[in-house]
Design a protein around this motif. Structure first.
Motif, PDB file in Angstrom:
ATOM      1  N   VAL A   1      51.646  33.632  27.442  1.00 52.33           N
ATOM      2  CA  VAL A   1      50.586  33.730  26.231  1.00 52.33           C
ATOM      3  C   VAL A   1      49.700  34.456  26.480  1.00 52.33           C
ATOM      4  O   VAL A   1      47.914  35.006  26.314  1.00 52.33           O
ATOM      5  CB  VAL A   1      49.052  32.315  25.651  1.00 52.33           C
ATOM      6  N   GLY A   2      50.182  35.305  28.145  1.00 56.12           N
ATOM      7  CA  GLY A   2      50.040  36.599  28.549  1.00 56.12           C
ATOM      8  C   GLY A   2      48.609  36.715  29.400  1.00 56.12           C
ATOM      9  O   GLY A   2      47.832  37.045  30.197  1.00 56.12           O
ATOM     10  N   ALA A   3      48.668  35.461  30.324  1.00 56.66           N
ATOM     11  CA  ALA A   3      47.566  34.791  31.330  1.00 56.66           C
ATOM     12  C   ALA A   3      48.752  35.590  32.509  1.00 56.66           C
ATOM     13  O   ALA A   3      50.002  35.584  33.025  1.00 56.66           O
ATOM     14  CB  ALA A   3      47.402  33.374  31.098  1.00 56.66           C
ATOM     15  N   ALA A   4      47.758  35.791  33.611  1.00 56.63           N
ATOM     16  CA  ALA A   4      48.023  35.921  35.137  1.00 56.63           C
ATOM     17  C   ALA A   4      48.069  34.295  35.875  1.00 56.63           C
ATOM     18  O   ALA A   4      47.851  33.113  35.481  1.00 56.63           O
ATOM     19  CB  ALA A   4      47.355  36.967  35.905  1.00 56.63           C
ATOM     20  N   VAL A   5      49.394  34.911  36.826  1.00 58.62           N
ATOM     21  CA  VAL A   5      49.219  32.966  37.508  1.00 58.62           C
ATOM     22  C   VAL A   5      48.813  32.902  39.142  1.00 58.62           C
ATOM     23  O   VAL A   5      49.806  34.000  39.957  1.00 58.62           O
ATOM     24  CB  VAL A   5      50.311  32.074  37.330  1.00 58.62           C
TER      25      VAL A   5
ATOM     26  N   ASP B   1      52.167  36.014  39.465  1.00 53.25           N
ATOM     27  CA  ASP B   1      51.330  36.910  39.647  1.00 53.25           C
ATOM     28  C   ASP B   1      51.073  37.065  41.484  1.00 53.25           C
ATOM     29  O   ASP B   1      50.919  38.500  41.586  1.00 53.25           O
ATOM     30  CB  ASP B   1      50.701  37.149  38.851  1.00 53.25           C
ATOM     31  N   PHE B   2      50.437  36.286  41.947  1.00 50.06           N
ATOM     32  CA  PHE B   2      49.444  35.744  43.170  1.00 50.06           C
ATOM     33  C   PHE B   2      50.594  34.626  43.730  1.00 50.06           C
ATOM     34  O   PHE B   2      50.340  33.372  43.358  1.00 50.06           O
ATOM     35  CB  PHE B   2      48.624  36.408  42.935  1.00 50.06           C
TER      36      PHE B   2
ATOM     37  N   ILE C   1      48.361  34.738  53.804  1.00 50.59           N
ATOM     38  CA  ILE C   1      49.352  36.202  53.063  1.00 50.59           C
ATOM     39  C   ILE C   1      48.624  35.673  51.914  1.00 50.59           C
ATOM     40  O   ILE C   1      48.765  34.843  50.905  1.00 50.59           O
ATOM     41  CB  ILE C   1      50.232  35.947  53.261  1.00 50.59           C
ATOM     42  N   LEU C   2      48.226  37.124  51.013  1.00 54.09           N
ATOM     43  CA  LEU C   2      48.543  37.748  50.071  1.00 54.09           C
ATOM     44  C   LEU C   2      49.693  37.906  49.020  1.00 54.09           C
ATOM     45  O   LEU C   2      49.875  38.933  49.351  1.00 54.09           O
ATOM     46  CB  LEU C   2      47.214  37.636  48.997  1.00 54.09           C
ATOM     47  N   TYR C   3      50.459  37.173  48.076  1.00 52.46           N
ATOM     48  CA  TYR C   3      51.181  38.405  48.006  1.00 52.46           C
ATOM     49  C   TYR C   3      50.178  38.153  46.739  1.00 52.46           C
ATOM     50  O   TYR C   3      50.351  37.594  45.956  1.00 52.46           O
ATOM     51  CB  TYR C   3      52.784  37.978  47.987  1.00 52.46           C
ATOM     52  N   GLY C   4      50.785  39.591  46.294  1.00 55.68           N
ATOM     53  CA  GLY C   4      50.963  40.080  44.772  1.00 55.68           C
ATOM     54  C   GLY C   4      51.537  41.183  43.653  1.00 55.68           C
ATOM     55  O   GLY C   4      52.296  41.716  44.719  1.00 55.68           O
ATOM     56  N   LYS C   5      52.152  41.285  42.796  1.00 56.72           N
ATOM     57  CA  LYS C   5      52.472  42.243  42.503  1.00 56.72           C
ATOM     58  C   LYS C   5      51.901  43.077  42.091  1.00 56.72           C
ATOM     59  O   LYS C   5      51.059  43.277  41.787  1.00 56.72           O
ATOM     60  CB  LYS C   5      52.978  41.619  40.711  1.00 56.72           C
ATOM     61  N   GLU C   6      52.807  44.621  42.249  1.00 54.15           N
ATOM     62  CA  GLU C   6      52.148  45.665  42.688  1.00 54.15           C
ATOM     63  C   GLU C   6      51.260  46.280  41.285  1.00 54.15           C
ATOM     64  O   GLU C   6      50.138  46.546  41.853  1.00 54.15           O
ATOM     65  CB  GLU C   6      53.664  46.306  42.555  1.00 54.15           C
TER      66      GLU C   6
END
Length: 404
Positions: free
Chosen positions: A191-195, A216-217, A233-238
């Motif tokens: 549905v286009g939501a980030a996670v 996404d995070f 740590i925060l991983y986030g997609k570029e």
């Protein structure tokens, strides 16, 4: 296979006596103990290369910078991030969630929806409430069932084009439930939501692959994985990290500053304002290396043995109820004994040298669901033993006898 005696020898605190009794440490869900290699790495940093990073041309600064960035690379490899600049050092899971929630203030409109679950730690509820108050977005909650599992049919029903971000934990800190995050991520993306995945409780037990998960995070804390406190740590997609505005302003996160305009540094420095917890960042890499040497498959198999053994032993106690009975769970047991307040049991067994957590575990909505004030939570790590579980069970029985 785990050589338990060799591993226990790595942790000096486990030799300690508490209230005259040999320490039995079953509060690993709150923080993990530190192996000697981590303790030595902290001392070595301050003894040999203490200096500020990224800013000095002198030798110590370069050595500290190299060690800090090497740790970033270690963590990138550990979680299988595509780029090392997708790995942001923070002060912990809470900071990482707040960073993302604050960034979404610029991306949400009134009527948009933010979805969390009934299983969340307060740190994955309150920042999203702040976000909704600022933007007029609505907070939507995925319900849970009696076993402590998310009701996925309700998740499907609640998910819509209004959903802009879904924030759920990988493993519940209060119940040990392992959530079906791969399914949640796929459906949310539909549905286009980030996670955002709160991995604070998961990373001590398993090795997350952020590319396979496609989250996404992903956030976690160093102190839960045998590292120091005050680092995470925060991983986030570029692409998402480029979309979010900086969380804090200051040194390191800038490219150029004038009184008329400031431009921001490239990733990851855009989100790393000020002098960081340098030793924490470096030694987090040491802790991750230590766990990988043991092997997460070995850790998971051994902790499952401990969980099964403790569950069987505790259920033999009359009037004892375990909360969180999902078949897919980590080495956490939350329980109460009929007619006894959890705090009273926790206090008595502490006098017998046993460390557990009592209370609501920063997960009050879970306690409200079960209509209880809190639970006794025993959380096991790979350095615990079945003999310690036997001592713990006998202590619980003794406390029960004293309080009834």
């Amino acid at each position: 296979m785990i050589d338990i005696q060799k591993i226990r020898a790595d942790f000096p605190i486990l030799n300690q006596k508490v209230n005259g009794k040999q320490l039995v440490y079953f509060d690993n869900g709150a923080t993990a103990q530190k192996p000697q290699v981590v303790i030595d790495a902290i001392s070595r940093y301050y003894s040999e290369i203490n200096s500020n990073i990224h800013r000095g041309v002198h030798t110590l600064s370069q050595l500290a910078t190299d060690a800090y960035e090497a740790s970033r690379n270690t963590i990138q490899k550990h979680i299988n991030a595509k780029h090392n600049h997708e790995v942001i050092f923070t002060s912990g899971t809470t900071f990482g969630i707040n960073l993302v929630a604050n960034g979404f203030t610029a991306l949400l409109n009134e009527g948009d929806e933010v979805m969390v679950s009934n299983l969340e730690h307060h740190s994955n509820i309150v920042p999203w409430q702040f976000l909704c108050e600022k933007t007029g977005a609505k907070l939507v909650v995925i319900p849970m069932n009696e076993k402590g599992e998310l009701v996925m049919a309700e998740f499907d029903r609640l998910l819509s084009s209004k959903t802009k971000i879904v924030a759920v934990n990988h493993i519940s800190n209060a119940l040990g439930t392992i959530n079906p995050i791969k399914e949640i991520i796929e459906k949310a993306h539909g549905v286009g939501a980030a996670v955002l995945i709160d991995g604070a409780q998961a990373t001590p037990h398993l090795k997350p692959d952020v590319q396979v998960l496609d989250c996404d995070f992903y956030v976690f804390s160093g102190h839960k994985v045998c590292g120091p406190t005050g680092v995470g740590i925060l991983y986030g997609k570029e692409e998402w990290l480029h979309k979010l505005p900086p969380y804090q302003g200051g040194g390191e996160m800038i490219a150029e500053v004038t009184f008329e305009k400031t431009t921001y540094a490239d990733l990851p420095h855009k989100f790393e304002a000020g002098t960081p917890n340098i030793v924490g960042g470096i030694v987090l890499g040491t802790a991750i290396d230590y766990l990988n040497e043991i092997g997460f498959d070995n850790i998971a198999a051994y902790e499952q043995e401990l969980l099964d053994y403790a569950t069987e032993k505790l259920l033999q106690i009359e009037g004892l109820r375990i909360y969180g009975t999902s078949e897919n769970k980590a080495s956490v047991i939350s329980f109460n004994i009929e007619g006894i307040h959890p705090y009273d049991i926790g206090t008595i067994i502490d006098k017998l040298g046993i460390a557990v957590r009592t209370g609501h575990h920063c997960a009050q909505p879970i306690m409200q669901y079960f209509n209880i004030p809190g639970t006794i939570r025993a959380s096991f790590a790979f350095y615990n033993t079945k003999e310690e579980i036997d001592i713990f069970v006998e202590a619980v029985k003794k406390a029960q006898m004293m309080l009834t």
